[in-house]
Design a protein around this motif. Structure first.
Motif, PDB file in Angstrom:
ATOM      1  N   LEU A 120       0.987  -1.117  -0.049  1.00  9.80           N
ATOM      2  CA  LEU A 120      -0.087  -0.185  -0.044  1.00  9.80           C
ATOM      3  C   LEU A 120       0.791   1.328  -0.038  1.00  9.80           C
ATOM      4  N   ALA A 150      -0.542   4.689  -0.878  1.00  9.08           N
ATOM      5  CA  ALA A 150      -1.842   4.739  -0.676  1.00  9.08           C
ATOM      6  C   ALA A 150      -2.375   5.662   0.484  1.00  9.08           C
ATOM      7  N   ALA A 203       0.428   2.473   3.588  1.00 10.99           N
ATOM      8  CA  ALA A 203      -0.517   3.478   3.324  1.00 10.99           C
ATOM      9  C   ALA A 203      -0.270   4.812   4.510  1.00 10.99           C
TER      10      ALA A 203
END
Ligand SMILES: NC(=O)c1ccc[n+]([C@@H]2O[C@H](COP(=O)([O-])OP(=O)(O)OC[C@H]3O[C@@H](n4cnc5c(N)ncnc54)[C@H](O)[C@@H]3O)[C@@H](O)[C@H]2O)c1
Length: 487
Positions: free
Chosen positions: A102, A105, A129
């Motif tokens: 991720l 993200a 993320a």
């Protein structure tokens, strides 16, 4: 998970109110009780609303709004306890940590703010993320957990007992930040999605994917898709097998007893119970209550579910047929006004009424406003008729398990793993794999989520031989069922 201040103190118009389903989180002014957690103690700022406080975490950041940042150590312990019962999401965190799937993200998270979801949020961060987090429900926030996550540097805007205006303000603060542009949404109920779509359409166009957990949110996504307004791919996690079969069935099977017991101290043996709806949630509630010796009846509109109830040994009735004699009524239909004022007028003194289904629509609570409300505990009201009859209403008709008890961390681990995989899939999918539509997670991923949880039970899966796989027309590594298989 309750505790709220008088929300009438902050009532103003909402940014986009009429567009959104605000009924989900309106509640009575009769409720002003507080169910503070053990660590939710007074402070010098006691009495101030979170938005009026200036709080800073130990790194000097003030990009958060929680009830009391000083409670972070208690929240950290709650998160650690949850982690112990969330083996799947922790395994996923460990397996994917090196790869950082991720990375890049930027996720708007609008979910319940509790210890279990904190484990998911921190997993997403470990996987690369960055997130901003708001609550999807005004009552379910664990204040100390929000503090722990804020202390760890996550911009979290949530506290228990937000007013409607606070609720939208918190989501807006997550979406709209000067130095941060989201590219993914993790939603539970569709509010972040719809606020962004309505108020920040340009930002919405930059979203790579939406992961939605709830029935309501998924329904709204399908409506958007039908109206050709869904310009980004969305993953319907709610209908993943690993969600419905575990969260709806097994989690509710455990938490219905917990919620009723904590709220009312009721003994179940011999009690007459009516469960409205015999879907996943209803099946879980019926099975648990029957197991405790209650005499359980079911109401259903669907002949298939009604027949299932009969086969499982439950009498299928109309609400009117039994409502005068029942001790406990549980709604679990996803529908509205399943229990009406007329039904409640007929209930006997002391009947316990609660909802395990959809937000606050299943019981016509508004029709009770003219009666006397007496708060006996947090999330427990006596509704008193002029002749002195009382019924006991839990959580003002909102989800009883989320409001009056906690939900099993293990089950949340399954859903959280599914959400994390859905985010990874949408974020890393090559261009063109997903269009502006609603998708189900590939079955192989559902199977992977289940497999992450098997080691907890020392469960040993059987592997097919090549010959068996050929005979069944399957790949030895799965998927093991067709999409239409019902489990
Ligand atoms: N409390 C929780 O923790 C929790 C967890 C998961 C889901 N839910 C919610 O519970 C609701 C039910 O979920 P589910 O998975 O069981 O859905 P489901 O569709 O499997 O079951 C609902 C059942 O209710 C029946 N029904 C609908 N209207 C009815 C009526 N007027 N009278 C009697 N029966 C009626 C339907 O025929 C269906 O069989 C949903 O709103 C879902 O979001 C709650």
């Amino acid at each position: 998970m309750p505790a709220f201040k008088d929300r009438t103190r902050r009532r103003m118009s909402l940014p986009i109110g009429p567009y959104l389903n605000l009924d989900n989180r309106r509640s009575s002014t009769a409720s002003t009780g507080s169910d503070s957690s053990y660590c939710d103690t007074s402070s010098d700022e006691e009495g101030k609303l979170p938005r009026d406080k200036h709080q800073v975490n130990s790194s000097g950041s003030s990009d958060f709004c929680v009830k009391n940042i000083k409670q972070h150590a208690f929240g950290r312990r709650e998160i650690e306890i949850a982690e112990q019962e969330m083996p799947g999401i922790v395994a996923l965190r460990q397996r994917a940590d090196g790869e950082k799937p991720l990375k890049g993200a930027k996720i708007i998270c609008c979910t319940h703010v509790n210890a279990q979801t904190a484990v998911l949020i921190e997993t997403l961060i470990t996987l690369g993320a960055s997130v901003r987090w708001a609550a999807c429900n005004i009552y379910s926030t664990q204040n100390e957990v929000a503090s722990a996550v804020a202390e760890a540097g996550v911009p979290v805007y949530a506290w228990r007992g937000e007013s409607e205006e606070d609720f939208w303000w918190c989501i807006d603060k997550c979406i709209h930040s000067d130095s941060w542009q989201p590219n993914m949404i993790l939603d539970d109920g569709g509010d972040a999605t719809h606020l962004m779509l309505k108020k920040y359409p340009a930002m919405f166009r930059g979203i790579k994917g939406i992961v939605e957990e709830s029935v309501t949110g998924v329904h709204r996504l399908y409506q958007l898709s039908k109206a050709q307004k869904l310009t980004v791919p969305a993953m319907n996690v709610n209908d993943s097998v690993t969600k419905t079969k575990f969260d709806n069935l097994y989690s509710c099977r455990e938490s219905i007893l917990d919620a009723l017991k904590r709220a009312t101290d009721v003994m179940f043996g011999g009690k007459h119970v009516l469960v409205c709806g015999y879907g996943e949630v209803g099946k879980g509630c019926c099975s648990a209550l029957k197991g405790m010796g209650a005499v359980v009846c079911v109401s259903e509109i669907d002949p298939i579910c009604a027949l299932q109830a009969c086969m499982d040994g439950f009498r299928v009735v109309k609400v009117n047929e039994v409502v005068r004699n029942i001790d406990i009524l549980v709604t679990a239909t996803g529908n509205k006004n399943v229990v009406t004022r007329e039904h409640m007028d007929k209930m006997k003194n002391g009947c316990i009424l609660c909802n395990m289904g959809h937000s606050n629509t299943e019981i016509d609570v508004q029709s009770l406003r003219g009666l006397t409300w007496e708060k006996v505990r947090s999330q427990v009201d006596h509704i008193i008729w002029p002749d002195g009859k009382r019924i006991i209403l839990l959580a003002e008709g909102r989800l009883a398990n989320l409001s009056c008890s906690t939900i099993p961390s293990f089950v949340v681990s399954i859903t959280a793993s599914t959400q994390a995989l859905a985010l990874i899939e949408l974020f890393s999918a090559p261009a063109g794999r997903y269009k502006g539509d609603v998708y189900l997670l590939p079955k192989k991923m559902d199977e992977y989520v289940a497999s992450l949880h098997l080691p907890t039970f020392d469960a040993h899966l059987t592997e097919m031989t090549e010959d068996q796989a050929r005979y069944m027309g399957l790949n030895r590594a799965g998927p093991f069922k067709q999409a239409y298989y019902r489990y």
